[in-house]
Design a protein around this motif. Structure first.
Motif, PDB file in Angstrom:
ATOM      1  N   PHE A  83     -25.668  14.665  41.123  1.00 24.73           N
ATOM      2  CA  PHE A  83     -26.625  14.361  40.060  1.00 24.73           C
ATOM      3  C   PHE A  83     -27.158  15.636  39.413  1.00 24.73           C
ATOM      4  CE2 PHE A  83     -31.045  13.746  38.698  1.00 24.73           C
ATOM      5  CZ  PHE A  83     -30.850  12.806  37.706  1.00 24.73           C
ATOM      6  N   ARG A  84     -27.270  16.701  40.163  1.00 21.74           N
ATOM      7  CA  ARG A  84     -27.830  17.950  39.625  1.00 21.74           C
ATOM      8  C   ARG A  84     -27.098  18.394  38.366  1.00 21.74           C
ATOM      9  NH1 ARG A  84     -26.910  23.619  41.085  1.00 21.74           N
ATOM     10  NH2 ARG A  84     -28.711  24.845  40.333  1.00 21.74           N
ATOM     11  N   SER A  85     -25.783  18.203  38.307  1.00 18.06           N
ATOM     12  CA  SER A  85     -25.019  18.622  37.135  1.00 18.06           C
ATOM     13  C   SER A  85     -25.480  17.904  35.869  1.00 18.06           C
ATOM     14  CB  SER A  85     -23.526  18.352  37.351  1.00 18.06           C
ATOM     15  OG  SER A  85     -23.277  16.951  37.391  1.00 18.06           O
ATOM     16  N   LEU A  86     -25.979  16.676  36.029  1.00 15.31           N
ATOM     17  CA  LEU A  86     -26.431  15.892  34.883  1.00 15.31           C
ATOM     18  C   LEU A  86     -27.766  16.398  34.336  1.00 15.31           C
ATOM     19  CD1 LEU A  86     -25.486  12.457  36.450  1.00 15.31           C
ATOM     20  CD2 LEU A  86     -24.360  13.478  34.463  1.00 15.31           C
ATOM     21  N   THR A  87     -28.470  17.199  35.112  1.00 16.31           N
ATOM     22  CA  THR A  87     -29.768  17.737  34.695  1.00 16.31           C
ATOM     23  C   THR A  87     -29.654  19.133  34.102  1.00 16.31           C
ATOM     24  OG1 THR A  87     -30.322  18.819  36.802  1.00 16.31           O
ATOM     25  CG2 THR A  87     -30.810  16.461  36.608  1.00 16.31           C
ATOM     26  N   LEU A  88     -28.477  19.746  34.214  1.00 12.39           N
ATOM     27  CA  LEU A  88     -28.302  21.136  33.793  1.00 12.39           C
ATOM     28  C   LEU A  88     -27.506  21.224  32.497  1.00 12.39           C
ATOM     29  CD1 LEU A  88     -27.395  22.794  37.216  1.00 12.39           C
ATOM     30  CD2 LEU A  88     -29.594  22.885  36.023  1.00 12.39           C
ATOM     31  N   ASP A  89     -27.874  22.200  31.668  1.00  9.99           N
ATOM     32  CA  ASP A  89     -27.135  22.424  30.429  1.00  9.99           C
ATOM     33  C   ASP A  89     -25.721  22.906  30.721  1.00  9.99           C
ATOM     34  OD1 ASP A  89     -29.364  21.687  29.033  1.00  9.99           O
ATOM     35  OD2 ASP A  89     -29.961  23.736  28.490  1.00  9.99           O
ATOM     36  N   VAL A  90     -24.836  22.688  29.776  1.00  7.08           N
ATOM     37  CA  VAL A  90     -23.436  23.092  29.923  1.00  7.08           C
ATOM     38  C   VAL A  90     -23.344  24.584  30.219  1.00  7.08           C
ATOM     39  CG1 VAL A  90     -21.258  23.349  28.682  1.00  7.08           C
ATOM     40  CG2 VAL A  90     -22.552  21.206  28.497  1.00  7.08           C
ATOM     41  N   LYS A  91     -24.151  25.383  29.552  1.00  5.75           N
ATOM     42  CA  LYS A  91     -24.085  26.843  29.749  1.00  5.75           C
ATOM     43  C   LYS A  91     -24.482  27.260  31.166  1.00  5.75           C
ATOM     44  CE  LYS A  91     -28.717  27.563  27.796  1.00  5.75           C
ATOM     45  NZ  LYS A  91     -29.368  27.805  29.078  1.00  5.75           N
ATOM     46  N   ASP A  92     -25.180  26.367  31.870  1.00  6.81           N
ATOM     47  CA  ASP A  92     -25.627  26.667  33.228  1.00  6.81           C
ATOM     48  C   ASP A  92     -24.757  25.974  34.284  1.00  6.81           C
ATOM     49  OD1 ASP A  92     -27.827  28.225  32.333  1.00  6.81           O
ATOM     50  OD2 ASP A  92     -28.950  26.384  31.926  1.00  6.81           O
ATOM     51  N   GLY A  93     -23.611  25.458  33.857  1.00  8.45           N
ATOM     52  CA  GLY A  93     -22.705  24.810  34.793  1.00  8.45           C
ATOM     53  C   GLY A  93     -22.863  23.301  34.885  1.00  8.45           C
ATOM     54  N   GLY A  94     -23.749  22.732  34.035  1.00 12.34           N
ATOM     55  CA  GLY A  94     -23.944  21.294  34.041  1.00 12.34           C
ATOM     56  C   GLY A  94     -23.146  20.613  32.948  1.00 12.34           C
ATOM     57  N   VAL A  95     -23.541  19.367  32.649  1.00 12.39           N
ATOM     58  CA  VAL A  95     -22.813  18.564  31.655  1.00 12.39           C
ATOM     59  C   VAL A  95     -23.765  18.012  30.597  1.00 12.39           C
ATOM     60  CG1 VAL A  95     -20.942  17.936  33.226  1.00 12.39           C
ATOM     61  CG2 VAL A  95     -23.016  16.518  33.159  1.00 12.39           C
ATOM     62  N   ARG A  96     -24.977  18.562  30.537  1.00 18.06           N
ATOM     63  CA  ARG A  96     -26.006  18.089  29.606  1.00 18.06           C
ATOM     64  C   ARG A  96     -26.103  19.013  28.405  1.00 18.06           C
ATOM     65  NH1 ARG A  96     -32.263  18.875  31.051  1.00 18.06           N
ATOM     66  NH2 ARG A  96     -31.553  20.986  30.525  1.00 18.06           N
TER      67      ARG A  96
END
Length: 332
Positions: free
Chosen positions: A182-195
């Protein structure tokens, strides 16, 4: 022809051979799995995070290709061949979870837990240390997504299955994996997420991580369902806040996916918009209907009904098919 031009031509020919084999060949391909007609599961609304919102019954019985343990593999044909796909494995698991809840058959439980165990075992850190499910093959999108690519769609549906596995079995390992994913959904793409932040208080969840972003609609909606399921299961304030942000983004932007006679697959940014295929148009109708109920937003049901009307019109359908074909010729 320059070296770059020759490379692009070779890549395009490989793509055309592969997709022609998938669409026109008689043997099972990845399309055998993906193109199950979307069916809303009315049982899903009887309790929070119970059965999943789409039935996935045909996917639950997919048996064209499996590994020695029984985990499904998809055959993409050509140079890609047979591959694990975390989205497909999650959907296979969710379909079997639904059938287990209906029948209480041990075989169905074994299958959905096999999918959950695969998700736990294959959740790995990306370059920024964020836990994601990676695809181990190159994928031809607007640009080639290199092996190791990850997606909000995979993250959301994986979380949906793991939350249900935790609720059904009580095993903490599934909730721990869901929390990590779930953490990836809270993080911006530039920070390794998918948001991707939208406006002052919104959020997109991106199926394909490209620049500029394309906001693929079906991937965003399925990922949003994963956020909902995690919020219900965990009770975490951050999950509810992300769900609200996604709901605001959907409300502000759903109209931009309506071209006046059909739905758009994505915000392609091209001169000719990318129309959804008939399958994805039906999927959008189904997804908006479900999302309207999950978020208690009647306006989304109105959009679903409007798009259903397009699908019933021969004129709208014919125009959509023509534009879809033109888009493929111009941009793929």
């Amino acid at each position: 022809m320059s070296g770059n031009g020759s490379h692009r031509l070779g890549a395009r020919l490989r793509y055309l051979r592969r997709v022609t084999s998938a669409y026109l060949g008689s043997a099972p391909s990845q399309l055998t799995f993906w193109h199950e007609p979307p069916e809303i599961n009315e049982h899903a609304f009887h309790e929070p995070c119970g059965e999943y919102y789409h039935c996935f019954f045909h996917k639950a019985d997919y048996g064209a290709h499996r590994d020695a343990a029984g985990v499904p593999l998809l055959d993409y044909r050509g140079h890609i061949g047979r591959q694990y796909n975390p989205i497909a494995i999650a959907q296979w698991g969710l379909g079997n979870f639904n059938l287990y809840r209906r029948t209480r058959l041990a075989e169905r439980k074994d299958r959905y837990l096999l999918a959950a165990e695969w998700l736990v075992s294959n959740l790995r850190p990306n370059a920024q240390g964020v836990a994601v499910w990676q695809h181990a093959f190159d994928w031809e999108y607007r640009e080639v997504l290199k092996a190791g690519w990850y997606s909000a769609l995979a993250q959301g549906q994986g979380v949906s299955l793991l939350c249900r596995a935790h609720r059904d079995t009580g095993r903490d390992v599934y909730m721990e994996a869901a929390r990590a994913a779930f953490r990836s959904l809270t993080l911006d793409v530039k920070d390794g997420g998918v948001r991707i932040v939208e406006g002052p208080d919104g959020a997109w969840l991106e199926e394909a991580l490209v620049d500029p972003p394309t906001h693929i609609l079906n991937g965003f909606l399925w990922a949003l369902w994963g956020v909902h399921d995690y919020a219900v299961t965990s009770g975490e304030r951050a999950a509810w806040q992300l769900l609200e942000a996604c709901a605001r983004t959907l409300g502000r932007n759903v109209a931009s996916f309506d071209c006046g006679f059909w739905s758009l697959y994505e915000q392609s940014g091209t001169r000719l918009s990318m129309i959804a295929s008939p399958f994805y148009h039906r999927l959008h109708i189904s997804q908006l209907s479900v999302t309207a109920r999950l978020l208690d937003v009647p306006e989304l049901r109105a959009w679903s009904d409007r798009w259903r009307g397009y699908a019933l019109s021969r004129w709208c359908t014919g125009r959509a098919l023509a534009q879809k074909a033109a888009f493929k010729l111009l941009y793929y």
